[in-house]
Structure formats: structure tokens, C-alpha cells
Design an enzyme around this catalytic site. Structure first.
Site, mmCIF file in Angstrom:
data_model
loop_
_atom_site.group_PDB
_atom_site.id
_atom_site.type_symbol
_atom_site.label_atom_id
_atom_site.label_comp_id
_atom_site.label_asym_id
_atom_site.label_seq_id
_atom_site.Cartn_x
_atom_site.Cartn_y
_atom_site.Cartn_z
ATOM 1 N N ASP A 173 -10.889 -34.481 23.201
ATOM 2 C CA ASP A 173 -9.672 -34.743 22.444
ATOM 3 C C ASP A 173 -10.034 -34.635 20.955
ATOM 4 O O ASP A 173 -10.107 -33.541 20.418
ATOM 5 C CB ASP A 173 -9.205 -36.145 22.878
ATOM 6 C CG ASP A 173 -7.942 -36.614 22.248
ATOM 7 O OD1 ASP A 173 -6.898 -36.514 22.899
ATOM 8 O OD2 ASP A 173 -8.004 -37.122 21.124
ATOM 9 N N ASP A 206 -7.656 -41.636 33.297
ATOM 10 C CA ASP A 206 -6.845 -42.800 33.620
ATOM 11 C C ASP A 206 -5.891 -43.167 32.496
ATOM 12 O O ASP A 206 -5.989 -42.681 31.372
ATOM 13 C CB ASP A 206 -7.753 -44.002 33.878
ATOM 14 C CG ASP A 206 -8.335 -44.568 32.587
ATOM 15 O OD1 ASP A 206 -8.108 -45.758 32.303
ATOM 16 O OD2 ASP A 206 -9.010 -43.830 31.840
#
Length: 177
Positions: A102, A158
Site C-alpha cells: 500500500d 483482514d
């Protein structure tokens, strides 16, 4: 709070095909070298398990737990090592195996850490890449699938410790903006 899963972004078949291709490339690139895969927990465990089965060389493995998210959907930018490796990587080729890159901050930090620990080389492999969120220019040597700036779960990823077991990558609505 969680509003729910919206749609599949990456199918199980797409993930399997990409992992197989990455494993073949890594096997060629490291032929005759001592390679240690370092899986980044918890999210990278599913990808690491699949990837190591596609690599046709003898390899060592270890795991490291780091955090920059906590229970939030956005990175805090502070990297915390929760579990370090037990393998001596001096003089060995290290491949960091991550589920999603990211901002790049975590992988930049880990790459520098392993170079300081005298690894012969440190390369990065990810199954998912989100370049639109990158804050630092971290080299990704083995890049799986580029995805848009959406919050995703499944295939090890998650949201507040939920949804890691989904076999596909799903876009979710987190309620955080």
C-alpha cells in the site's frame, strides 16, 4: 463499523494463476542460490503457503509479524515489529513475501532492516499492489496483481481480524473515510 462485503475484485483462479507464474519466475531467478522466504504475518501467510509450493528450489522459510494498521482501515505509518525472525540471514538471499503493498512504508523499513543484517540481497514479492497509495518508492521485484484504491479483504487480508479465510479478494465497505 463494517457495512459489508461489496464485490469480488480478484477471483480465486486469478490468484492461483498469478502465484504459479511468480513461483516459476522466482525459481528461475534464484537457481543455485540460497534463498530464504520471509512471510509477513498475518496477512501474508496464505500467499506464502501457496507461493512456496510453486517454487521448485530448496528454500528456507521464516515469518515476521509487523503492524502499521491495528484495527483501523488506514495505516498509522508507525511500523512495529511484533515477532522477529529466528533465522540467521547473513549472506543469504532474502525474499520478503507480503500480501499487499500500500504505502510502501512497511516494506521499505523491512528491506533496510534486512540489508543492515547483512543479507546477500533483499527482494520483495507481493500478490497485491496498490500503487495509488504509495508514499515511498519501494522496489517490488515480484509483483502480482495491481488493484485500485479500495479496501480489500480475503486471501489473508483482514478488516479487524475478520475475512482472512475468504479464497478471493473482496472489496469491502468499512464505513471509514
Amino acid at each position: 463499523m463494517m457495512k459489508g462485503i461489496k464485490e469480488i475484485l480478484v477471483s480465486r483462479a486469478e490468484l492461483q494463476d498469478k502465484v504459479k507464474a511468480l513461483g516459476a519466475t522466482i525459481s528461475q531467478d534464484y537457481e543455485g542460490q540460497e534463498l530464504v522466504l520471509i512471510g509477513i504475518l498475518k496477512g501474508g501467510a496464505v500467499f506464502m503457503a501457496d507461493l512456496m509450493r510453486e517454487i521448485t528450489l530448496p528454500i528456507g522459510i521464516d515469518y515476521m509479524a509487523v503492524s502499521s494498521y491495528g484495527a483501523s482501515a488506514t495505516s498509522s505509518g508507525v511500523i512495529t515489529i511484533k515477532k522477529d525472525i529466528s533465522t540467521d540471514i547473513r549472506g543469504k538471499h532474502v525474499l520478503l513475501v507480503e500480501d499487499l503493498i500500500d504505502t510502501g512504508l512497511t516494506l521499505q523499513h523491512l528491506r533496510e532492516l534486512f540489508l543492515m543484517r547483512e543479507a546477500a540481497s533483499v527482494r520483495i514479492c507481493t500478490i497485491l499492489n496498490k500503487p495509488s497509495r504509495r508514499l515511498v518508492d519501494v522496489p517490488i521485484d515480484y509483483c502480482g496483481i495491481e488493484i485500485p484504491d479500495e479496501f480489500v479483504v480475503g486471501y489473508g487480508l483482514d478488516y479487524a481480524e475478520q475475512f482472512r479465510n475468504l479464497p478471493e479478494v473482496w472489496i469491502v465497505e468499512t464505513g471509514e473515510q
